[in-house]
Design a protein around this motif. Structure first.
Motif, short mmCIF file in Angstrom:
data_model
loop_
_atom_site.label_atom_id
_atom_site.label_comp_id
_atom_site.label_asym_id
_atom_site.label_seq_id
_atom_site.Cartn_x
_atom_site.Cartn_y
_atom_site.Cartn_z
N SER A 126 0.85 -1.19 0.00
CA SER A 126 0.00 0.00 0.00
C SER A 126 0.89 1.24 0.00
CB SER A 126 -0.91 0.01 1.23
OG SER A 126 -0.15 0.13 2.42
N TRP A 127 0.32 2.35 -0.41
CA TRP A 127 1.12 3.57 -0.51
C TRP A 127 1.53 4.09 0.87
CZ3 TRP A 127 3.44 5.40 -4.66
CH2 TRP A 127 3.00 4.96 -5.91
N GLU A 128 0.78 3.76 1.89
CA GLU A 128 1.19 4.15 3.24
C GLU A 128 2.49 3.46 3.63
OE1 GLU A 128 -2.02 3.31 5.82
OE2 GLU A 128 -3.24 5.04 5.16
N VAL A 129 2.68 2.23 3.17
CA VAL A 129 3.93 1.51 3.45
C VAL A 129 5.05 2.01 2.55
CG1 VAL A 129 5.01 -0.78 3.51
CG2 VAL A 129 2.62 -0.51 4.20
N VAL A 130 4.71 2.33 1.31
CA VAL A 130 5.73 2.84 0.39
C VAL A 130 6.33 4.14 0.90
CG1 VAL A 130 6.08 3.75 -1.95
CG2 VAL A 130 4.70 1.70 -1.61
N PHE A 131 5.51 4.94 1.56
CA PHE A 131 5.97 6.24 2.05
C PHE A 131 6.64 6.16 3.43
CE2 PHE A 131 2.57 8.39 -0.70
CZ PHE A 131 3.51 8.67 -1.69
N VAL A 132 7.00 4.96 3.88
CA VAL A 132 7.63 4.82 5.20
C VAL A 132 8.91 5.66 5.32
CG1 VAL A 132 8.86 3.19 6.69
CG2 VAL A 132 6.60 2.62 5.83
N PRO A 133 9.84 5.65 4.35
CA PRO A 133 11.03 6.52 4.48
C PRO A 133 10.67 7.99 4.64
CG PRO A 133 11.37 4.91 2.74
CD PRO A 133 9.92 4.82 3.12
N LEU A 134 9.63 8.42 3.94
CA LEU A 134 9.23 9.82 4.06
C LEU A 134 8.55 10.09 5.40
CD1 LEU A 134 9.46 12.31 2.34
CD2 LEU A 134 7.21 11.86 1.40
N TRP A 135 7.84 9.09 5.94
CA TRP A 135 7.25 9.26 7.28
C TRP A 135 8.35 9.49 8.32
CZ3 TRP A 135 2.63 10.42 6.35
CH2 TRP A 135 1.76 9.65 5.57
N ILE A 136 9.45 8.76 8.17
CA ILE A 136 10.56 8.91 9.13
C ILE A 136 11.15 10.32 9.04
CG2 ILE A 136 12.85 8.07 9.75
CD1 ILE A 136 12.01 5.32 8.69
N VAL A 137 11.34 10.81 7.81
CA VAL A 137 11.88 12.16 7.63
C VAL A 137 10.93 13.20 8.21
CG1 VAL A 137 12.56 13.87 5.90
CG2 VAL A 137 13.21 11.48 5.61
N MET A 138 9.64 13.02 8.01
CA MET A 138 8.67 13.98 8.52
C MET A 138 8.61 13.95 10.05
SD MET A 138 7.76 15.54 5.92
CE MET A 138 6.68 16.60 6.85
N CYS A 139 8.78 12.78 10.66
CA CYS A 139 8.80 12.72 12.12
C CYS A 139 9.99 13.48 12.68
CB CYS A 139 8.85 11.26 12.58
SG CYS A 139 7.32 10.34 12.30
N LEU A 140 11.15 13.34 12.04
CA LEU A 140 12.32 14.11 12.47
C LEU A 140 12.10 15.61 12.27
CD1 LEU A 140 15.18 11.85 11.04
CD2 LEU A 140 14.36 11.99 13.40
N SER A 141 11.41 15.96 11.19
CA SER A 141 11.11 17.37 10.94
C SER A 141 10.17 17.93 12.00
CB SER A 141 10.51 17.55 9.55
OG SER A 141 11.39 17.08 8.55
N LEU A 142 9.19 17.11 12.42
CA LEU A 142 8.27 17.55 13.48
C LEU A 142 9.00 17.77 14.79
CD1 LEU A 142 5.10 15.36 12.83
CD2 LEU A 142 5.36 17.81 12.46
#
Length: 351
Positions: free
Chosen positions: A167-183
């Motif tokens: 699913s696209w939510e899993v595909v975007f896992v690397p970007l989720w990590i980057v966004m968590c660091l940004s938050l």
């Protein structure tokens, strides 16, 4: 309005890049929603404008570099010029990726993994470029973005070609990590700004700067996170929004970046052979604009709206004349001397 104060920290490179990306995002969303029937080559026009400006700027800068050798002795000229060449090389590779994307969207005759090869190559090279930029105190926003998202680019290519069925939510896992660091970074800037606001030893300028940084990063990161969530749900068919509505949070982020470019400072001084800050270059190239920038108005008015400026000038002139007359009467028969009082008086009486 003081133009020099407005543009003294202006970064034209960031302004051009973020403006082009904003226009491109709008056109691309309208194309996906079938609001416009243009080809993708036309939709990518802002990207082509960005790349043309980069190539022209580097060409003119290289001409000035080789045509006038004595300019190379100006401060960190070699570092600026080398940084411009590195940026040009990365933009040319990025241009190859964008050309392949347009050709893929129009003809669908390539695999996405082949299209993403230049972008993956940029991501690997950007790691070395970031290290070089840190050593020479140079900015590296684009390089850092590519370096931290190399795994994300690989996942996107494999998912678009159907090699993986996540699913696209899993595909975007690397970007989720980057966004968590940004938050986490945004939360830190907010807390830091709140501490400075309650610290009396800190100057007002530092408080203002930290407060503006906290607001800027908040309006930059939060809309990107909202966009990412909406995009993943849209691609997984969990919501029924149009692509224009999905990318609308990005407009806030791009507008924030455009506004922040007026206080970004930095920038390479060898683009288009300017060899100076953008503000100094513009004021030097446009004498009329420089003359306008040097004009200042002081509007002091009475309560009934009558200006006090002429009366103030008359009082200053009368006071200066009285000082000169007193000086002459006091020293009488002595040889007159043009002291600082008389010179100051003559200076003040000039309009």
């Amino acid at each position: 309005m003081n133009l020099q104060t407005l543009f003294q920290d202006f970064n034209p490179s960031k302004f051009v890049v973020h403006t082009c990306l904003l226009i491109f995002t709008i056109l691309f969303a309208l194309k996906l929603d079938d609001y416009v029937s243009w080809s993708f080559w036309t939709v990518f026009t802002p990207i082509w404008v960005w790349k043309v400006l980069v190539i022209m700027g580097a060409t003119v800068g290289s001409y000035v570099w080789w045509r006038y050798p004595h300019f190379r002795l100006e401060g960190e000229a070699y570092v600026h010029y080398k940084s411009m060449l590195i940026s040009l090389a990365l933009h040319l590779i990025l241009l190859m990726f964008e050309l392949l994307v347009c050709d893929k969207l129009e003809s669908a005759r390539h695999l996405w993994i082949l299209v993403f090869i230049p972008l993956i190559f940029i991501s690997i090279v950007s790691i070395a470029v970031c290290i070089w930029a840190v050593k020479h105190d140079r900015s590296f926003e684009l390089e850092l973005f590519c370096a931290v998202n190399v795994l994300q680019f690989i996942f996107l290519a494999l998912r678009l070609d159907g090699f993986i069925s996540w699913s696209w939510e899993v595909v975007f896992v690397p970007l989720w990590i980057v966004m968590c660091l940004s938050l986490v970074g945004v939360l830190y800037t907010i807390i830091f700004a709140a501490i400075l606001l309650r610290t009396p030893e800190v100057s007002a300028q530092q408080r203002r700067s930290s407060f503006h940084s906290a607001i800027g990063y908040t309006f930059l990161v939060i809309p990107i996170l909202v966009f990412q969530v909406l995009l993943a749900d849209k691609l997984d068919d969990d919501i029924r929004l149009s692509y224009t509505a999905v990318v609308s949070p990005l407009f806030i982020s791009f507008i924030t970046l455009i506004l922040m470019s007026f206080s970004a400072k930095g920038g390479n001084k060898w683009w288009f052979g300017m060899r100076k800050d953008f503000c100094s270059f513009v004021l030097g190239a446009c004498p009329l604009l420089q003359e306008y920038a040097n004009i200042a108005y002081h509007s002091e008015r009475r309560t009934n709206g009558v200006e006090l400026q002429p009366q103030v000038e008359h009082k200053e002139k009368t006071s200066n004349q009285f000082q000169v007359s007193t000086s002459r009467a006091q020293f009488g028969a002595k040889k007159p001397q043009f002291n600082s009082v008389s010179v100051h008086g003559l200076t003040e009486t000039r309009p």
